[in-house]
Design a protein around this motif. Sequence first.
Motif, PDB file in Angstrom:
ATOM      1  N   GLN A 154       6.235 -17.711  -3.922  1.00 30.48           N
ATOM      2  CA  GLN A 154       5.520 -18.193  -2.740  1.00 30.48           C
ATOM      3  C   GLN A 154       4.015 -18.290  -2.980  1.00 30.48           C
ATOM      4  OE1 GLN A 154       8.471 -19.299  -1.433  1.00 30.48           O
ATOM      5  NE2 GLN A 154       7.284 -19.149   0.446  1.00 30.48           N
ATOM      6  N   GLY A 155       3.573 -17.889  -4.162  1.00 32.08           N
ATOM      7  CA  GLY A 155       2.163 -18.021  -4.526  1.00 32.08           C
ATOM      8  C   GLY A 155       1.322 -16.795  -4.301  1.00 32.08           C
ATOM      9  N   HIS A 156       1.917 -15.662  -3.978  1.00 30.38           N
ATOM     10  CA  HIS A 156       1.140 -14.447  -3.721  1.00 30.38           C
ATOM     11  C   HIS A 156       0.703 -13.786  -5.030  1.00 30.38           C
ATOM     12  CE1 HIS A 156       2.016 -14.819   0.495  1.00 30.38           C
ATOM     13  NE2 HIS A 156       3.300 -14.916   0.232  1.00 30.38           N
ATOM     14  N   LYS A 157      -0.520 -13.303  -5.056  1.00 31.36           N
ATOM     15  CA  LYS A 157      -1.111 -12.736  -6.275  1.00 31.36           C
ATOM     16  C   LYS A 157      -1.319 -11.224  -6.190  1.00 31.36           C
ATOM     17  CE  LYS A 157      -1.623 -16.918  -7.953  1.00 31.36           C
ATOM     18  NZ  LYS A 157      -0.733 -17.395  -9.045  1.00 31.36           N
ATOM     19  N   ARG A 158      -1.665 -10.749  -5.008  1.00 29.27           N
ATOM     20  CA  ARG A 158      -1.974  -9.317  -4.825  1.00 29.27           C
ATOM     21  C   ARG A 158      -0.906  -8.730  -3.902  1.00 29.27           C
ATOM     22  NH1 ARG A 158      -4.894  -6.107  -7.551  1.00 29.27           N
ATOM     23  NH2 ARG A 158      -6.181  -5.263  -5.866  1.00 29.27           N
ATOM     24  N   ILE A 159       0.189  -8.297  -4.530  1.00 28.69           N
ATOM     25  CA  ILE A 159       1.360  -7.854  -3.768  1.00 28.69           C
ATOM     26  C   ILE A 159       1.428  -6.327  -3.782  1.00 28.69           C
ATOM     27  CG2 ILE A 159       3.851  -8.057  -3.493  1.00 28.69           C
ATOM     28  CD1 ILE A 159       3.700 -10.625  -5.173  1.00 28.69           C
ATOM     29  N   ALA A 160       1.365  -5.757  -2.593  1.00 28.03           N
ATOM     30  CA  ALA A 160       1.443  -4.308  -2.444  1.00 28.03           C
ATOM     31  C   ALA A 160       2.886  -3.893  -2.170  1.00 28.03           C
ATOM     32  CB  ALA A 160       0.539  -3.850  -1.301  1.00 28.03           C
ATOM     33  N   ASP A 166      -2.454  -9.917  -0.350  1.00 24.74           N
ATOM     34  CA  ASP A 166      -1.943 -11.095   0.346  1.00 24.74           C
ATOM     35  C   ASP A 166      -0.445 -11.019   0.639  1.00 24.74           C
ATOM     36  OD1 ASP A 166      -0.890 -11.533  -2.180  1.00 24.74           O
ATOM     37  OD2 ASP A 166      -2.037 -13.353  -2.576  1.00 24.74           O
ATOM     38  N   ALA A 167       0.196  -9.908   0.232  1.00 29.48           N
ATOM     39  CA  ALA A 167       1.612  -9.694   0.561  1.00 29.48           C
ATOM     40  C   ALA A 167       1.926  -8.217   0.420  1.00 29.48           C
ATOM     41  CB  ALA A 167       2.526 -10.513  -0.347  1.00 29.48           C
ATOM     42  N   VAL A 168       2.908  -7.747   1.189  1.00 29.85           N
ATOM     43  CA  VAL A 168       3.360  -6.367   1.071  1.00 29.85           C
ATOM     44  C   VAL A 168       4.877  -6.326   1.221  1.00 29.85           C
ATOM     45  CG1 VAL A 168       2.960  -5.925   3.537  1.00 29.85           C
ATOM     46  CG2 VAL A 168       3.147  -3.996   1.942  1.00 29.85           C
ATOM     47  N   PHE A 169       5.504  -5.577   0.328  1.00 31.64           N
ATOM     48  CA  PHE A 169       6.950  -5.363   0.356  1.00 31.64           C
ATOM     49  C   PHE A 169       7.187  -3.915   0.734  1.00 31.64           C
ATOM     50  CE2 PHE A 169      10.771  -4.444  -2.586  1.00 31.64           C
ATOM     51  CZ  PHE A 169      11.678  -4.579  -1.541  1.00 31.64           C
ATOM     52  N   ALA A 170       7.835  -3.675   1.875  1.00 32.50           N
ATOM     53  CA  ALA A 170       8.154  -2.325   2.319  1.00 32.50           C
ATOM     54  C   ALA A 170       9.614  -2.027   2.004  1.00 32.50           C
ATOM     55  CB  ALA A 170       7.895  -2.178   3.815  1.00 32.50           C
ATOM     56  N   PRO A 217      -0.705  -0.431  -9.733  1.00 33.37           N
ATOM     57  CA  PRO A 217      -0.330   0.847  -9.124  1.00 33.37           C
ATOM     58  C   PRO A 217      -1.210   1.225  -7.931  1.00 33.37           C
ATOM     59  CG  PRO A 217      -0.408   1.035 -11.514  1.00 33.37           C
ATOM     60  CD  PRO A 217      -0.999  -0.291 -11.171  1.00 33.37           C
ATOM     61  N   ALA A 218      -2.430   0.701  -7.877  1.00 38.73           N
ATOM     62  CA  ALA A 218      -3.330   1.013  -6.765  1.00 38.73           C
ATOM     63  C   ALA A 218      -2.856   0.383  -5.463  1.00 38.73           C
ATOM     64  CB  ALA A 218      -4.748   0.538  -7.095  1.00 38.73           C
ATOM     65  N   LEU A 219      -1.913  -0.564  -5.559  1.00 36.12           N
ATOM     66  CA  LEU A 219      -1.394  -1.229  -4.362  1.00 36.12           C
ATOM     67  C   LEU A 219      -0.058  -0.640  -3.928  1.00 36.12           C
ATOM     68  CD1 LEU A 219      -2.201  -4.981  -5.133  1.00 36.12           C
ATOM     69  CD2 LEU A 219      -3.589  -3.268  -3.940  1.00 36.12           C
ATOM     70  N   VAL A 220       0.260   0.558  -4.417  1.00 35.50           N
ATOM     71  CA  VAL A 220       1.522   1.218  -4.066  1.00 35.50           C
ATOM     72  C   VAL A 220       1.233   2.475  -3.248  1.00 35.50           C
ATOM     73  CG1 VAL A 220       3.578   2.385  -4.949  1.00 35.50           C
ATOM     74  CG2 VAL A 220       2.692   0.349  -6.111  1.00 35.50           C
ATOM     75  N   GLU A 221       1.912   2.599  -2.115  1.00 36.50           N
ATOM     76  CA  GLU A 221       1.816   3.797  -1.286  1.00 36.50           C
ATOM     77  C   GLU A 221       3.219   4.246  -0.897  1.00 36.50           C
ATOM     78  OE1 GLU A 221      -0.356   5.945  -0.176  1.00 36.50           O
ATOM     79  OE2 GLU A 221      -2.150   5.070  -1.096  1.00 36.50           O
TER      80      GLU A 221
END
Length: 338
Positions: free
Chosen positions: A188-194, A250-254, A222-226
């Motif tokens: 989908q074009g996302h670059k910064r996926i948390a 620009d995106a987050v997967f829970a 790893p800095a985008l993982v919580e």
Amino acid sequence: MAPTPNGGRKPTIRDVATVAGVSHGTVSRVLNGGRWVSPEAREAVEQAIAKTGYTVNRHAQALATGRANSIAFLLTEPQHLLFADPTFSILLRGAAESTAGRGATLVLLVAGNDAERANVAEYVRAGHVDGVLLISSHEADPMLETLVTASIPTVACGIPLGFRGEIPHVSVDEAGSARTMAKYLVRQGHKRIAMITGPHDTPGGRYRLEGFADALGDQFDPALVEEGDYSEESGAAAMRRILDRASDVDAVFAASDLMAAGALVTLRRAGLRVPEDVAVAGFDDSGLAERLDPPLTTMRQPWEQISEEMVTLLQQVVAGGMRKSITLPAELIVRASA
């Protein structure tokens, strides 16, 4: 209804045998699983049961077979999560329906603290249930060792960390499902996926993160993982921590729809639009996802199949059959949030 030979008293196995024209031993074998009974005899017995109104005396049956004719749905989480997390109630309903269809009873047990664990251990050791459906196990949970040490037939929902070779399980492909979602977000074009993970001592928490990181490769940060605990509140808090460190997400997967719901709340409060500014995806599709605003893109677990396979496997283990595990695929469901 045709007259029956019981003279108004409660019908017995011998009454059923008389009406069916078979021995009472044949009736007993039909009632206890139907082994070594011809289809014709089984049909005759079933018709005679309906005609006489005979009902099984479960207590007597248990004494005769050494079986309780009941299994436990054991939730190793605090009691309130049974109602707060829709996945547990879906599994409970499916297991109850599957068990009832086999003429057995499902017993709900909760072991979320030391006192509850002690009570459950005493209960299952006493033979009140034939086996256990273990729901939401944590790696260090002493309940796992208790069940194995006591030789209680057990089937786990999800891979039982630390006891994978000793407790059969039914699970979705945790890592593969997370890879599917991560690759979709990249396409989908996302670059910064948390990612908001589940607890790392649970199979969903551990393997969904592994699959996510594997799919992103060099793009994984790893800095985008919580970490959350699968609750909505933990998802909201994890999303706040991610935004505090990285405003360019620009995106987050829970790793659960509940945590994704919490992330939506945090993003809205931060003035960010979904999906225009940040796409949001979840995991489960337990009914909550399609009710969210916007409706949630998620990985759908095959809940009914999971429950059915767990009950089937447990009955096989109780009967002394082969101990095996089953891995099921999850399905990507695309909605407006991503």
